[in-house]
Enzyme design. Structure first.
Site, mmCIF file in Angstrom:
data_model
loop_
_atom_site.group_PDB
_atom_site.id
_atom_site.type_symbol
_atom_site.label_atom_id
_atom_site.label_comp_id
_atom_site.label_asym_id
_atom_site.label_seq_id
_atom_site.Cartn_x
_atom_site.Cartn_y
_atom_site.Cartn_z
ATOM 1 N N GLU A 149 -9.409 9.498 37.557
ATOM 2 C CA GLU A 149 -8.393 10.565 37.450
ATOM 3 C C GLU A 149 -7.428 10.201 36.330
ATOM 4 O O GLU A 149 -7.526 9.126 35.734
ATOM 5 C CB GLU A 149 -7.640 10.731 38.775
ATOM 6 C CG GLU A 149 -6.925 9.482 39.250
ATOM 7 C CD GLU A 149 -6.191 9.665 40.590
ATOM 8 O OE1 GLU A 149 -5.941 10.801 40.996
ATOM 9 O OE2 GLU A 149 -5.867 8.632 41.213
ATOM 10 N N LYS A 175 -1.082 8.085 48.803
ATOM 11 C CA LYS A 175 -0.051 8.411 47.809
ATOM 12 C C LYS A 175 1.149 7.509 48.095
ATOM 13 O O LYS A 175 2.123 7.911 48.733
ATOM 14 C CB LYS A 175 0.300 9.899 47.886
ATOM 15 C CG LYS A 175 0.967 10.409 46.628
ATOM 16 C CD LYS A 175 0.945 11.912 46.543
ATOM 17 C CE LYS A 175 1.854 12.429 45.455
ATOM 18 N NZ LYS A 175 1.546 11.957 44.115
ATOM 19 N N ARG A 205 -1.041 15.287 54.268
ATOM 20 C CA ARG A 205 -1.405 14.149 53.411
ATOM 21 C C ARG A 205 -0.366 13.035 53.513
ATOM 22 O O ARG A 205 -0.716 11.854 53.516
ATOM 23 C CB ARG A 205 -1.575 14.614 51.954
ATOM 24 C CG ARG A 205 -2.127 13.513 51.051
ATOM 25 C CD ARG A 205 -2.478 14.019 49.670
ATOM 26 N NE ARG A 205 -1.308 14.444 48.923
ATOM 27 C CZ ARG A 205 -1.352 15.012 47.715
ATOM 28 N NH1 ARG A 205 -2.524 15.225 47.126
ATOM 29 N NH2 ARG A 205 -0.252 15.363 47.098
HETATM 30 N N1 PMP Z 1 -3.585 11.910 41.163
HETATM 31 C C1 PMP Z 1 -2.453 11.215 41.212
HETATM 32 C C2 PMP Z 1 -2.492 9.751 40.974
HETATM 33 C C3 PMP Z 1 -1.239 11.862 41.503
HETATM 34 O O1 PMP Z 1 -0.102 11.166 41.558
HETATM 35 C C4 PMP Z 1 -1.240 13.258 41.728
HETATM 36 C C5 PMP Z 1 0.045 13.970 42.065
HETATM 37 N N2 PMP Z 1 0.966 13.961 41.028
HETATM 38 C C6 PMP Z 1 -2.453 13.956 41.619
HETATM 39 C C7 PMP Z 1 -3.611 13.245 41.366
HETATM 40 C C8 PMP Z 1 -2.514 15.428 41.851
HETATM 41 O O2 PMP Z 1 -2.323 15.723 43.215
HETATM 42 P P1 PMP Z 1 -1.666 17.076 43.694
HETATM 43 O O3 PMP Z 1 -2.487 18.186 43.093
HETATM 44 O O4 PMP Z 1 -1.760 17.054 45.164
HETATM 45 O O5 PMP Z 1 -0.275 17.089 43.187
#
Ligand code: PMP
Length: 289
Positions: free
Chosen positions: A182, A149, A50
Site C-alpha cells: 500500500e 491501525k 475497525r
Molecule cells: N493504509 C494506511 C496505512 C492508512 O493509514 C490508511 C488511512 N489513512 C489507509 C490505508 C486508507 O484507509 P481508509 O480508506 O479506511 O482511510
C-alpha cells in the site's frame, strides 16, 4: 475548537495528554481518520468497528461501548459545527509508568478532534501524482499487522521520508516478499484492460474503508475487481493507478518510479469511480443533527 477528551468536550487549550501516556511514550494506541460530508459522518459504523478490532488486536480495552463512541463522534461534530470535515479519533493506552507494561496503565484515553484536512494540493487531484516505491518494507504481519491501525506509524513515516527525499509526495511500500502492499497512508489500485486489481490485505495493507467502498461501487456498476498480489511490474504496465483513503479520497497516480502510467493523465476509470464515490459520500452516513 472543542475536543472530546476523558468523556467531556473541553476547550482546545485544555485538551492535553500526560507525558506518562503510553500513546506518547510508546505509540501504544489505535486511531481512526473519518470524514463528514454534507452534515453526515460517512462510514461511521465501519470506522468504529475497525477501531474496536484494532484495539482488540493490541489487547486495549476501550472504556465505552460502540454506541457511546458513535454518539461521542456525532456530539463532537455538532459542538464544532462540522458539516464537511475530518475527524480524528484516538485511543491511547493511557497514563502508565516509564516501563513498557501496558497493564500498569490505568485507563485508555479517548480523544476526538473534529476539524478539516487537505492532504494534497488540488493540482495533484487535477493532474495526478508521481509516486515511487521505497526501500522501507511494510511491517511484517507477524511483527505489527498492518491491519491494525495503531498509533505507531514509524514504518509509514520512514517510507514517507524516502518518498519526499526522492521528490515524491507519496510512496508505494512493498512487503517482505516484494509484493505491493500500500501507500504510506492509502491503499492502491491498478486498472489493466478495464479490470481493477488491489492487493489483498494479507499482502500487508490496512483494510481501507475507502478501498472497500470503491470495490463495492465498482462491482455494482459492472467492473471486475480482483484482490490479488501485485508486483512492481503490475504497477509499471498498468493503464491506470490510483490511491484511496479517507483523507486523500481518490487520487490518480500518473508516474511510478519514472514509468509513465497510461498516457500520463488521470484515466477514465478513476474519474468515473471518483465521481460515483463522491455521490455516495454526499448521500450516505450518520446524520450529525
Ligand atoms: N493504509 C494506511 C496505512 C492508512 O493509514 C490508511 C488511512 N489513512 C489507509 C490505508 C486508507 O484507509 P481508509 O480508506 O479506511 O482511510
Amino acid at each position: 475548537m472543542k475536543i472530546y477528551m476523558s468523556g467531556k468536550l473541553v476547550d482546545e487549550k485544555d485538551a492535553v495528554v500526560s507525558v506518562f501516556d503510553h500513546g506518547l511514550l510508546y505509540g501504544d494506541g489505535v486511531f481512526e481518520g473519518i470524514r463528514a460530508y454534507n452534515g453526515r459522518v460517512f462510514l461511521l459504523d465501519e470506522h468504529i468497528d475497525r477501531l474496536y478490532d484494532s484495539a482488540k488486536a493490541i489487547a486495549l480495552g476501550i472504556p465505552m461501548s460502540k454506541e457511546e463512541m458513535v454518539q461521542a463522534v456525532v456530539d463532537t461534530c455538532k459542538a464544532n459545527d462540522i458539516k464537511d470535515g475530518y475527524i480524528r479519533l484516538v485511543v491511547t493506552r493511557g497514563v502508565g509508568t516509564l516501563g513498557l507494561n501496558p497493564y500498569l496503565c490505568e485507563k485508555a484515553e479517548v480523544i476526538i478532534i473534529a476539524s478539516g484536512i487537505q492532504l494534497y494540493p488540488q493540482e495533484l487531484y487535477d493532474n495526478g501524482m508521481r509516486v515511487m516505491t521505497v526501500g522501507t518494507i511494510r511491517n511484517h504481519p507477524e511483527a505489527i499487522n498492518p491491519r491494525i491501525k495503531s498509533l505507531n506509524y514509524l514504518n509509514n513515516i520512514m517510507a514517507k521520508i524516502e518518498a519526499i527525499n526522492g521528490g515524491c509526495m507519496e510512496c508505494l511500500m512493498l512487503n517482505h516478499k516484494g509484493e505491493v502492499a500500500e501507500a504510506s497512508g492509502d491503499n492502491v489500485f491498478v486498472v489493466k484492460n478495464g479490470i481493477l486489481s488491489t492487493p489483498p490485505v494479507t499482502c500487508g495493507a490496512l483494510e481501507g474503508l475507502t478501498r472497500n467502498k470503491v470495490i463495492e461501487i465498482a462491482r455494482k456498476v459492472g467492473y471486475e475487481v480482483r484482490e490479488i498480489p501485485l508486483g512492481r511490474y503490475d504497477l509499471y504496465v498498468a493503464d491506470e493507478v490510483f490511491l484511496t483513503g479517507t483523507a486523500a479520497e481518490i487520487i490518480s497516480v500518473v508516474d511510478v518510479d519514472k514509468r509513465v502510467i497510461g498516457d500520463g493523465k488521470p484515466g477514465k476509470v478513476v474519474g468515473d469511480l471518483a465521481a460515483r464515490y463522491a455521490a455516495c459520500a454526499n448521500a450516505e452516513g450518520t446524520p450529525i443533527e
